[in-house]
Design an enzyme around this catalytic site. Sequence first.
Site, mmCIF file in Angstrom:
data_model
loop_
_atom_site.group_PDB
_atom_site.id
_atom_site.type_symbol
_atom_site.label_atom_id
_atom_site.label_comp_id
_atom_site.label_asym_id
_atom_site.label_seq_id
_atom_site.Cartn_x
_atom_site.Cartn_y
_atom_site.Cartn_z
ATOM 1 N N GLY A 144 0.815 -1.207 0.000
ATOM 2 C CA GLY A 144 0.000 0.000 0.000
ATOM 3 C C GLY A 144 0.853 1.262 0.000
ATOM 4 C CG LEU A 145 2.234 3.086 2.994
ATOM 5 C CD1 LEU A 145 3.618 2.923 3.617
ATOM 6 C CD2 LEU A 145 1.424 4.102 3.765
ATOM 7 C CB CYS A 146 0.816 3.498 -3.893
ATOM 8 S SG CYS A 146 -0.143 1.978 -3.780
ATOM 9 N N GLY A 147 -1.426 6.011 -2.346
ATOM 10 C CA GLY A 147 -2.606 6.811 -2.645
ATOM 11 C C GLY A 147 -3.791 5.957 -3.050
ATOM 12 C CG PHE B 104 -1.713 2.084 -7.654
ATOM 13 C CD1 PHE B 104 -1.359 2.427 -8.950
ATOM 14 C CD2 PHE B 104 -1.563 0.759 -7.258
ATOM 15 C CE1 PHE B 104 -0.871 1.464 -9.833
ATOM 16 C CE2 PHE B 104 -1.078 -0.197 -8.128
ATOM 17 C CZ PHE B 104 -0.736 0.157 -9.420
#
Length: 285
Positions: free
Chosen positions: A87-90, A92
């Site tokens: 994760g940690l990709c907005g 996406f």
Amino acid sequence: MANLKEIRNRIASVSSTMQITSAMKMVSAAKLKKAQDAITAMRPYSDKLTELLQGLSASLDGDAGSKFADNREVKKVLVVAITSNRGLCGAFNTNILKQCSTLLNMYADKQVDFMAIGKKANDILSKKNTIVSNHSDIYDNLTFDNAAGIAENLMRLFTEGEYDKIELVYNKFKNAATQLVMTEQFLPIQPMEDDKAAASDYIFEPSKPEIVEQLIPKSLKTQLFKAIRDSFASEHGARMTAMHKATDNATELRDQLKLTYNKARQAAITNEILEIVGGAEALNN
């Protein structure tokens, strides 16, 4: 003073978070350059191969090449959801899952199953839907051969009648800040419009049917590999952008906390001075 200690702890926590997000941004930026170069170099070949194949398929007579172009009644649909493992990709991964929900509504009267490429798709979709297989490990070694194995499985599922239609859902890389959610029909193959097909004038050796029979599997493998490559580049672009925004937000929050700390510290010092002055005046009186 307890209040000052709490603010100091928050400043330290935010500063630590800012260092982490800044480091993640730099790592994603480094990986993005390589992934972007790979998909940029691959697109012209993939697009031209698909265009050639569609033109050939449209001009063929009879049953030549119909194994992968069989437009039968759609009763069972397989959706290949391509997400990331982390994760940690907005938004996406969220955008892909939303598009999968849209397809579920679109094929509400049909059986819809999923193939997950990416841990996030498998974790979320498996809660309410059928996952025929999960290929999250492909990102450990993203090569054409590994993608070709998945494509061969998809071709087998279609030709054996397990599914009547196969769709790809993925993020297409545009730039570091922009990813476009794409839904592509993988099988059956969509022939090019007659007027475009007629405009193509080639000399074929060997015959058209033989060329198509060899090119179709290669084209489908390339199409899937390109989609995964697009998603891989988009992931790093989205993560870099998300971490950049997170770093900016952490910096702004840290500055606000420092200002609050300084104001609280000044107020505490002023109170101490007032107490000292008040005590001195009491002694003098």
